[in-house]
Enzyme design. Structure first.
Site, PDB file in Angstrom:
ATOM      1  N   ASP A   1       0.289  -0.465 -11.161  1.00 35.71           N
ATOM      2  CA  ASP A   1      -0.976  -0.825 -11.824  1.00 35.71           C
ATOM      3  C   ASP A   1      -0.843  -2.169 -12.535  1.00 35.71           C
ATOM      4  O   ASP A   1      -1.694  -3.055 -12.421  1.00 35.71           O
ATOM      5  CB  ASP A   1      -1.451   0.288 -12.788  1.00 35.71           C
ATOM      6  CG  ASP A   1      -0.358   0.849 -13.676  1.00 35.71           C
ATOM      7  OD1 ASP A   1       0.824   0.477 -13.502  1.00 35.71           O
ATOM      8  OD2 ASP A   1      -0.673   1.672 -14.566  1.00 35.71           O
TER       9      ASP A   1
ATOM     10  N   LYS B   1       5.737   3.380  -9.100  1.00 34.28           N
ATOM     11  CA  LYS B   1       5.026   4.112 -10.155  1.00 34.28           C
ATOM     12  C   LYS B   1       6.023   5.135 -10.694  1.00 34.28           C
ATOM     13  O   LYS B   1       5.783   6.351 -10.676  1.00 34.28           O
ATOM     14  CB  LYS B   1       3.756   4.753  -9.547  1.00 34.28           C
ATOM     15  CG  LYS B   1       2.814   5.366 -10.561  1.00 34.28           C
ATOM     16  CD  LYS B   1       2.029   4.370 -11.394  1.00 34.28           C
ATOM     17  CE  LYS B   1       1.253   5.087 -12.482  1.00 34.28           C
ATOM     18  NZ  LYS B   1       0.637   4.156 -13.462  1.00 34.28           N
TER      19      LYS B   1
ATOM     20  N   ASP C   1      -3.489  -6.720   0.446  1.00 34.01           N
ATOM     21  CA  ASP C   1      -4.892  -7.160   0.551  1.00 34.01           C
ATOM     22  C   ASP C   1      -5.273  -7.917  -0.724  1.00 34.01           C
ATOM     23  O   ASP C   1      -5.939  -8.954  -0.673  1.00 34.01           O
ATOM     24  CB  ASP C   1      -5.853  -5.962   0.702  1.00 34.01           C
ATOM     25  CG  ASP C   1      -6.143  -5.632   2.164  1.00 34.01           C
ATOM     26  OD1 ASP C   1      -5.227  -5.812   2.997  1.00 34.01           O
ATOM     27  OD2 ASP C   1      -7.272  -5.184   2.446  1.00 34.01           O
TER      28      ASP C   1
ATOM     29  N   TYR D   1       1.825   7.811   3.908  1.00 32.09           N
ATOM     30  CA  TYR D   1       1.209   7.616   5.221  1.00 32.09           C
ATOM     31  C   TYR D   1       1.706   8.656   6.223  1.00 32.09           C
ATOM     32  O   TYR D   1       0.968   9.048   7.124  1.00 32.09           O
ATOM     33  CB  TYR D   1       1.545   6.228   5.768  1.00 32.09           C
ATOM     34  CG  TYR D   1       0.569   5.134   5.412  1.00 32.09           C
ATOM     35  CD1 TYR D   1       0.310   4.804   4.097  1.00 32.09           C
ATOM     36  CD2 TYR D   1      -0.071   4.412   6.414  1.00 32.09           C
ATOM     37  CE1 TYR D   1      -0.566   3.791   3.773  1.00 32.09           C
ATOM     38  CE2 TYR D   1      -0.950   3.387   6.101  1.00 32.09           C
ATOM     39  CZ  TYR D   1      -1.204   3.089   4.785  1.00 32.09           C
ATOM     40  OH  TYR D   1      -2.071   2.079   4.481  1.00 32.09           O
TER      41      TYR D   1
ATOM     42  N   ASP E   1       0.337  -1.701   1.099  1.00 31.35           N
ATOM     43  CA  ASP E   1      -0.946  -1.883   1.790  1.00 31.35           C
ATOM     44  C   ASP E   1      -1.974  -2.436   0.815  1.00 31.35           C
ATOM     45  O   ASP E   1      -2.678  -3.410   1.110  1.00 31.35           O
ATOM     46  CB  ASP E   1      -1.412  -0.532   2.354  1.00 31.35           C
ATOM     47  CG  ASP E   1      -2.751  -0.652   3.075  1.00 31.35           C
ATOM     48  OD1 ASP E   1      -2.896  -1.580   3.888  1.00 31.35           O
ATOM     49  OD2 ASP E   1      -3.653   0.156   2.796  1.00 31.35           O
TER      50      ASP E   1
HETATM   51  C1  IPM Z   1      -2.639  -2.707   7.513  1.00 28.40           C
HETATM   52  C2  IPM Z   1      -3.820  -1.826   7.843  1.00 28.40           C
HETATM   53  C3  IPM Z   1      -3.328  -0.497   8.377  1.00 28.40           C
HETATM   54  C4  IPM Z   1      -2.514   0.167   7.284  1.00 28.40           C
HETATM   55  C5  IPM Z   1      -4.431   0.449   8.883  1.00 28.40           C
HETATM   56  C6  IPM Z   1      -5.305  -0.213   9.918  1.00 28.40           C
HETATM   57  C7  IPM Z   1      -3.873   1.746   9.387  1.00 28.40           C
HETATM   58  O1  IPM Z   1      -4.647  -1.688   6.739  1.00 28.40           O
HETATM   59  O2  IPM Z   1      -1.854  -3.022   8.416  1.00 28.40           O
HETATM   60  O3  IPM Z   1      -2.475  -3.067   6.339  1.00 28.40           O
HETATM   61  O4  IPM Z   1      -3.079   0.850   6.403  1.00 28.40           O
HETATM   62  O5  IPM Z   1      -1.304   0.021   7.287  1.00 28.40           O
HETATM   63 MN    MN Z   2      -4.032  -2.805   4.994  1.00 26.96          MN
END
Ligand code: IPM
Ligand code: MN
Length: 353
Positions: free
Chosen positions: A222, A189, A250, A142, A246
């Site tokens: 993975d 990884k 999700d 990042y 990240d």
């Molecule tokens: C999160 C979001 C952020 C990230 C974005 C909005 C920059 O997806 O907080 O997970 O990638 O960290």
């Molecule tokens: Mn995110």
């Protein structure tokens, strides 16, 4: 107790979910005799539109002069679909994380009994799952050097980590494991990436030196992505770098039944910011369909941070009660759904009872 809270509502559904979290915090004030002040500041697309900058200097000042920061969401399609945009809303959040040195992002995930049969994954897979992801938040790909060739044909992002960056977040993850089920899984990884090999050796060394009672294991990202949905209850604390964290957080939100339920805390040595993990869901903005629970639970994590444990528990129980009674926005309650405001009001009412 009095606490000053900086509020960054941000973009899309951000203002709607933040309004409900404030409503719930105001119920806590009343019920437990606290006083909270809320100071709003601009970030993201909202800030670009007003000032040209996704993170105005003034916003940083607001954040550093309050006791904690509550953040809604960031992102706007008018920037996402424009590869030539010079400034992007997301830069505001990334710059804020960096400026405040919020190097550790904590994302708890648990399966809610009442949602188990509605979740996309089978009951027997997710029942009993209760894990927390410790995601490094101010380093890695990042923030590594970004390059784009002049003709625009080649681009690169550098994934760089130092031992020091790994150690500080690993300490927090190991400490969390000692207070939970004493298990830590490092996700990396290391079969391909040098930076992952540094994570492995550094975390192994820290484990031997300070946390040898914690059960430590390692998974390639993975495989971890697959294990998370095959058998999530094998996990207790997951520690990982910025990009992997990240992505798998999700993914892990599917276990909880909806990304609209997942809260997070982004902490450093000095400042702390509390944010739902979902994005700005621009298609849902203004429709009253956004789930406010992730932001409300992020506010509960903020109260934990203030050492208001009873108050945080009160929010969590009110949320549980609300979910158990099927009072939910369309993402968790598609048959009979309630609006963002109705869900927030219900949770506040339960707290005030
Ligand atoms: C999160 C979001 C952020 C990230 C974005 C909005 C920059 O997806 O907080 O997970 O990638 O960290
Ligand atoms: Mn995110």
């Amino acid at each position: 107790m009095h606490k000053n809270i900086a509020v960054l509502a941000g973009d899309g559904i951000g203002p709607e979910v933040i309004a409900e979290a404030i409503k719930v915090l105001q119920a806590i004030e009343k019920k437990y005799n606290h006083s909270f002040s809320f100071e709003q500041a601009l970030m993201g697309a909202a800030a670009i539109d007003a000032t040209g900058n996704p993170l105005p200097e003034e916003t940083i000042k607001t954040c550093t002069s309050n006791d904690a920061i509550l953040f809604g969401a960031i992102g706007d399609p008018k920037y996402d679909n424009n590869p030539d945009a010079k400034v992007r809303p997301e830069q505001g959040l990334l710059a804020l994380r960096k400026a405040l040195n919020l190097y550790c992002n904590v994302r708890p995930v648990a399966a809610y009994d009442a949602l188990i049969d509605k979740a996309p994954l089978k009951r027997e897979r997710i029942e009993g799952a209760d894990l927390v992801i410790y995601r490094e938040l101010t380093g890695g790909i990042y923030f590594g050097e970004k390059r784009e060739s002049e003709n625009g044909d080649v681009a690169s992002d550098l994934c760089k980590y130092s031992k020091e960056e790994i150690i500080r977040v690993a300490h927090l993850a190991f400490k969390a494991a000692t207070k939970r089920n004493n298990k830590l899984t490092l996700v990396d990884k290391a079969n391909v990436l040098a930076s992952s090999r540094l994570w492995r050796s550094t975390v192994t060394e820290l484990h031997q030196k300070h946390y040898s009672t914690v059960d430590l294991d390692y998974l390639f990202v993975d495989n971890a992505a697959m294990q998370l949905i095959l058998n999530p209850s094998q996990f207790d604390v997951i520690l990982t770098g910025n990009l992997f964290g990240d992505i798998i957080s999700d993914e892990a939100s599917v276990i909880g039944g909806s990304i609209g339920l997942l809260a997070s805390a982004s902490v450093g040595d000095k400042y702390a910011l509390f944010e739902p993990i979902h994005g700005s869901f621009p298609q849902g903005a203004g429709k009253g369909i956004a789930n406010p629970i992730a932001t409300i639970l992020s506010a509960a994590m903020m109260l934990e941070h203030f050492d208001m444990h009873v108050e945080a528990k009160a929010i969590q129980s009110a949320v549980n009660n609300t979910i158990n009674n099927s009072i939910g926005t369309p993402d968790i309650s598609p048959e009979k759904s309630y609006t963002t405001t109705e869900v927030g009001s219900h949770i506040s009412k339960l707290i005030l009872q």
